[in-house]
Scaffold this active site. Sequence first.
Site, short mmCIF file in Angstrom:
data_model
loop_
_atom_site.label_atom_id
_atom_site.label_comp_id
_atom_site.label_asym_id
_atom_site.label_seq_id
_atom_site.Cartn_x
_atom_site.Cartn_y
_atom_site.Cartn_z
N ALA A 205 0.45 -1.07 0.53
CA ALA A 205 -0.48 0.37 0.22
C ALA A 205 0.99 1.29 -0.01
O ALA A 205 0.76 2.63 -0.82
CB ALA A 205 -1.05 -0.32 1.32
N LEU A 206 2.10 1.32 0.73
CA LEU A 206 2.82 1.91 0.47
C LEU A 206 3.72 2.97 -0.51
O LEU A 206 3.64 4.46 -1.27
CB LEU A 206 3.95 1.92 1.57
N GLU A 207 3.46 1.36 -1.61
CA GLU A 207 4.24 2.28 -3.09
C GLU A 207 2.97 2.89 -3.49
O GLU A 207 3.51 3.12 -5.35
CB GLU A 207 5.04 1.00 -3.76
N VAL B 192 -5.45 -3.27 3.52
CA VAL B 192 -3.69 -3.57 4.75
C VAL B 192 -4.59 -4.16 6.12
O VAL B 192 -6.15 -3.48 6.51
CB VAL B 192 -3.62 -2.18 5.24
N ILE B 193 -4.40 -5.12 6.84
CA ILE B 193 -4.94 -5.94 7.67
C ILE B 193 -4.37 -5.73 8.90
O ILE B 193 -2.99 -5.75 9.03
CB ILE B 193 -5.01 -7.48 7.44
N GLU C 258 -0.05 -7.02 14.84
CA GLU C 258 0.37 -6.76 16.19
C GLU C 258 0.42 -6.15 16.27
O GLU C 258 1.13 -5.41 17.17
CB GLU C 258 0.74 -8.18 16.74
N HIS D 110 2.83 -1.09 12.60
CA HIS D 110 2.72 -1.28 11.60
C HIS D 110 1.37 -0.74 10.10
O HIS D 110 1.22 0.44 9.76
CB HIS D 110 3.68 -1.98 10.48
N ASN E 29 -9.59 5.92 -3.98
CA ASN E 29 -9.07 5.31 -3.14
C ASN E 29 -10.28 3.75 -2.24
O ASN E 29 -10.62 4.14 -1.80
CB ASN E 29 -8.71 6.23 -1.87
#
Length: 175
Positions: free
Chosen positions: A58-60, A83-84, A87, A90, A114
């Site tokens: 996702a960051l890319e 994005v799941i 723990e 991040h 988005n």
Amino acid sequence: MAGPSHHILPLPEFDKPVKILIAASPYYKDISDHQIAGALAEIAKAGASHEIVHVPGALEIPTAIGIAARMSDFDGYVALGCVIRGETTHYDTVCNDSSRALQLLGLQGLCIGNGILTVENYAQAVVRADAAQMNKGGGAAAAALHLVALARKWGKAEKGVGFTRDILMTGHTTA
């Protein structure tokens, strides 16, 4: 049953071709496949063309869209990823940074839908990605198409009018 999120407004109609870039992260490949299928169906309904690029996560996605905006000729962009929560913190970093980056690109004038899912677990992701359920990929594509329609309404039409005004003014000189 498809969710109402992208059916609030009818899809815009275009008189000139529309080219959409889907930037997708196949980190969870089956989720990504569902998101892309939903997005492709909406893009097809609008008669637009598309290209798909895959990035690691996702960051890319915002970076890929930014590069495409500088170096190619896309009218709009669809960001698809998942994005799941895990723990560590991040998850929060990835959710916040990817969303913020896409928003900043949008504020610079890019037409971005988005569709990056931010969920607590895999089951939530499945429901949101599936075109027969919440269809968030389709919703993101519809959002991008609506923004392209607005950009065309306000941007390119005015350029044409300005050009016409210049010709008319030149024709009426009395030198």
